[in-house]
Design a protein around this motif. Structure first.
Motif, PDB file in Angstrom:
ATOM      1  N   THR A  28       0.789  -1.247   0.204  1.00 25.81           N
ATOM      2  CA  THR A  28      -0.033   0.030  -0.001  1.00 25.81           C
ATOM      3  C   THR A  28       0.910   1.236   0.099  1.00 25.81           C
ATOM      4  O   THR A  28       1.757   1.484   0.723  1.00 25.81           O
ATOM      5  CB  THR A  28      -1.046  -0.024   1.259  1.00 25.81           C
ATOM      6  N   LEU A  29       0.518   2.166  -0.980  1.00 26.44           N
ATOM      7  CA  LEU A  29       1.483   3.324  -1.196  1.00 26.44           C
ATOM      8  C   LEU A  29       1.161   4.303   0.146  1.00 26.44           C
ATOM      9  O   LEU A  29       1.961   5.336   0.117  1.00 26.44           O
ATOM     10  CB  LEU A  29       1.272   3.845  -2.476  1.00 26.44           C
ATOM     11  N   ASP A  30       0.016   4.195   0.612  1.00 26.49           N
ATOM     12  CA  ASP A  30      -0.216   5.273   1.741  1.00 26.49           C
ATOM     13  C   ASP A  30       1.143   5.436   2.618  1.00 26.49           C
ATOM     14  O   ASP A  30       1.102   6.740   3.065  1.00 26.49           O
ATOM     15  CB  ASP A  30      -1.337   4.705   2.661  1.00 26.49           C
ATOM     16  N   TYR A  31       1.611   4.506   3.165  1.00 25.37           N
ATOM     17  CA  TYR A  31       3.023   4.648   4.043  1.00 25.37           C
ATOM     18  C   TYR A  31       4.207   4.763   3.314  1.00 25.37           C
ATOM     19  O   TYR A  31       5.340   4.799   3.964  1.00 25.37           O
ATOM     20  CB  TYR A  31       2.685   3.436   4.943  1.00 25.37           C
ATOM     21  N   TYR A  32       4.172   5.089   2.146  1.00 24.17           N
ATOM     22  CA  TYR A  32       5.403   5.231   1.481  1.00 24.17           C
ATOM     23  C   TYR A  32       5.868   6.734   0.802  1.00 24.17           C
ATOM     24  O   TYR A  32       4.797   7.083   0.375  1.00 24.17           O
ATOM     25  CB  TYR A  32       5.569   4.303   0.541  1.00 24.17           C
ATOM     26  N   ALA A  33       7.010   7.093   0.824  1.00 26.75           N
ATOM     27  CA  ALA A  33       7.465   8.199   0.088  1.00 26.75           C
ATOM     28  C   ALA A  33       7.409   7.788  -1.306  1.00 26.75           C
ATOM     29  O   ALA A  33       7.825   6.467  -1.650  1.00 26.75           O
ATOM     30  CB  ALA A  33       8.861   8.649   0.611  1.00 26.75           C
ATOM     31  N   ILE A  34       7.140   8.630  -2.286  1.00 32.25           N
ATOM     32  CA  ILE A  34       7.106   7.927  -3.740  1.00 32.25           C
ATOM     33  C   ILE A  34       8.070   9.104  -4.520  1.00 32.25           C
ATOM     34  O   ILE A  34       8.167  10.242  -4.201  1.00 32.25           O
ATOM     35  CB  ILE A  34       5.786   7.814  -4.128  1.00 32.25           C
ATOM     36  N   GLY A  35       8.639   8.546  -5.491  1.00 32.56           N
ATOM     37  CA  GLY A  35       9.427   9.509  -6.327  1.00 32.56           C
ATOM     38  C   GLY A  35       9.457   8.910  -7.783  1.00 32.56           C
ATOM     39  O   GLY A  35       9.141   7.919  -8.149  1.00 32.56           O
ATOM     40  N   TRP A  36       9.853   9.984  -8.416  1.00 31.71           N
ATOM     41  CA  TRP A  36      10.161   9.550 -10.034  1.00 31.71           C
ATOM     42  C   TRP A  36      11.586  10.125 -10.213  1.00 31.71           C
ATOM     43  O   TRP A  36      11.960  11.051  -9.923  1.00 31.71           O
ATOM     44  CB  TRP A  36       9.242  10.520 -11.024  1.00 31.71           C
ATOM     45  N   VAL A  90      14.691   7.437 -19.695  1.00 32.52           N
ATOM     46  CA  VAL A  90      13.866   6.388 -19.131  1.00 32.52           C
ATOM     47  C   VAL A  90      13.455   6.879 -17.769  1.00 32.52           C
ATOM     48  O   VAL A  90      14.123   7.222 -17.029  1.00 32.52           O
ATOM     49  CB  VAL A  90      14.505   4.998 -19.129  1.00 32.52           C
ATOM     50  N   TYR A  91      12.069   6.821 -17.474  1.00 33.19           N
ATOM     51  CA  TYR A  91      11.477   7.427 -16.240  1.00 33.19           C
ATOM     52  C   TYR A  91      11.312   6.090 -15.516  1.00 33.19           C
ATOM     53  O   TYR A  91      10.399   5.225 -15.928  1.00 33.19           O
ATOM     54  CB  TYR A  91      10.434   8.209 -16.515  1.00 33.19           C
ATOM     55  N   TYR A  92      11.515   6.164 -14.247  1.00 33.25           N
ATOM     56  CA  TYR A  92      11.442   4.982 -13.140  1.00 33.25           C
ATOM     57  C   TYR A  92      10.607   5.898 -11.957  1.00 33.25           C
ATOM     58  O   TYR A  92      10.940   6.801 -11.525  1.00 33.25           O
ATOM     59  CB  TYR A  92      12.730   4.580 -12.691  1.00 33.25           C
ATOM     60  N   CYS A  93       9.724   4.945 -11.494  1.00 36.90           N
ATOM     61  CA  CYS A  93       9.205   5.333 -10.115  1.00 36.90           C
ATOM     62  C   CYS A  93       9.518   4.452  -9.194  1.00 36.90           C
ATOM     63  O   CYS A  93      10.157   3.332  -9.389  1.00 36.90           O
ATOM     64  CB  CYS A  93       7.566   5.067 -10.166  1.00 36.90           C
ATOM     65  N   ALA A  94       9.743   5.012  -7.706  1.00 35.53           N
ATOM     66  CA  ALA A  94      10.060   4.211  -6.845  1.00 35.53           C
ATOM     67  C   ALA A  94       9.414   4.497  -5.535  1.00 35.53           C
ATOM     68  O   ALA A  94       8.828   5.683  -5.455  1.00 35.53           O
ATOM     69  CB  ALA A  94      11.722   4.633  -6.611  1.00 35.53           C
ATOM     70  N   GLN A 107      17.578   6.201  -2.949  1.00 34.65           N
ATOM     71  CA  GLN A 107      17.518   4.437  -2.566  1.00 34.65           C
ATOM     72  C   GLN A 107      16.073   4.225  -2.319  1.00 34.65           C
ATOM     73  O   GLN A 107      15.462   5.048  -1.499  1.00 34.65           O
ATOM     74  CB  GLN A 107      18.503   4.253  -1.588  1.00 34.65           C
ATOM     75  N   GLY A 108      15.463   3.289  -2.984  1.00 35.62           N
ATOM     76  CA  GLY A 108      14.243   2.826  -2.451  1.00 35.62           C
ATOM     77  C   GLY A 108      14.042   1.284  -2.497  1.00 35.62           C
ATOM     78  O   GLY A 108      14.842   0.415  -3.130  1.00 35.62           O
ATOM     79  N   ASP A 109      13.224   0.762  -1.592  1.00 36.69           N
ATOM     80  CA  ASP A 109      12.857  -0.548  -1.697  1.00 36.69           C
ATOM     81  C   ASP A 109      12.332  -1.170  -2.885  1.00 36.69           C
ATOM     82  O   ASP A 109      12.590  -2.097  -3.141  1.00 36.69           O
ATOM     83  CB  ASP A 109      11.878  -0.753  -0.435  1.00 36.69           C
ATOM     84  N   TYR A 110      11.569  -0.311  -3.647  1.00 33.60           N
ATOM     85  CA  TYR A 110      10.685  -0.875  -4.809  1.00 33.60           C
ATOM     86  C   TYR A 110      10.919   0.170  -5.785  1.00 33.60           C
ATOM     87  O   TYR A 110      10.857   1.345  -5.661  1.00 33.60           O
ATOM     88  CB  TYR A 110       8.981  -1.053  -4.545  1.00 33.60           C
ATOM     89  N   TRP A 111      11.229  -0.425  -7.034  1.00 32.82           N
ATOM     90  CA  TRP A 111      11.322   0.329  -8.232  1.00 32.82           C
ATOM     91  C   TRP A 111      10.543  -0.350  -9.337  1.00 32.82           C
ATOM     92  O   TRP A 111      10.785  -1.498  -9.503  1.00 32.82           O
ATOM     93  CB  TRP A 111      12.993   0.342  -8.662  1.00 32.82           C
ATOM     94  N   GLY A 112      10.032   0.528 -10.441  1.00 32.19           N
ATOM     95  CA  GLY A 112       9.408   0.014 -11.622  1.00 32.19           C
ATOM     96  C   GLY A 112      10.452  -0.417 -12.623  1.00 32.19           C
ATOM     97  O   GLY A 112      11.784  -0.133 -12.466  1.00 32.19           O
ATOM     98  N   GLN A 113       9.975  -0.899 -13.598  1.00 33.18           N
ATOM     99  CA  GLN A 113      11.032  -1.217 -14.691  1.00 33.18           C
ATOM    100  C   GLN A 113      11.377  -0.192 -15.667  1.00 33.18           C
ATOM    101  O   GLN A 113      12.199  -0.223 -16.487  1.00 33.18           O
ATOM    102  CB  GLN A 113      10.271  -2.416 -15.668  1.00 33.18           C
ATOM    103  N   GLY A 114      10.526   1.049 -15.829  1.00 28.75           N
ATOM    104  CA  GLY A 114      10.954   2.302 -16.373  1.00 28.75           C
ATOM    105  C   GLY A 114      10.219   2.270 -17.638  1.00 28.75           C
ATOM    106  O   GLY A 114       9.443   1.393 -18.166  1.00 28.75           O
TER     107      GLY A 114
END
Length: 121
Positions: A28-36, A90-94, A107-114
């Motif tokens: 759940t993204l509610d508790y996470y910082a998010i970034g591009w 290439v743009y990635y979300c994390a 640095q992030g726990d989770y990254w997209g594929q771009g």
């Protein structure tokens, strides 16, 4: 399965707009910082926009880009306006539980594929 999946990239002319989406699953993204973040050929990865878990919207890149989150949809967006050829990358979300780790250290726990964004006439 925990994952982030980006979509919305493509080819756009200079001055145009694109909206990238990043759908989260398995957490759940509610508790996470998010970034591009983005990475152009031959260059290091750079932060485009990043927000804490309690922030829902913010501008970056001198007001051209807007990051936002929709926790109900477990999705993050990046609205990009007035695109320039130098935005090509290439743009990635994390996502990460700690905002400083993600938004300062990159640095992030989770990254997209771009997803590829190309700005060209």
């Amino acid at each position: 399965q925990v994952q982030l999946v980006e979509s919305g990239g493509g080819l756009v002319q200079p001055g145009g707009s694109l909206r990238l989406s990043c759908a989260a699953s398995g957490f759940t993204l509610d508790y996470y910082a998010i970034g591009w973040f983005r990475q152009a050929p031959g260059k290091e990865r750079e932060r485009v926009s990043c927000i804490s878990s309690s922030t829902f919207r913010a501008n970056s890149m001198k007001g051209r880009f807007t990051i936002s989150r929709d926790n109900a949809k477990n999705t993050v967006y990046l609205q990009m306006n007035s695109l320039k050829p130098e935005d090509t990358a290439v743009y990635y979300c994390a996502a990460d539980p700690e905002v400083s780790r993600l938004c300062v250290a990159g640095q992030g726990d989770y990254w997209g594929q771009g997803t590829q964004v190309t700005v060209s006439s």
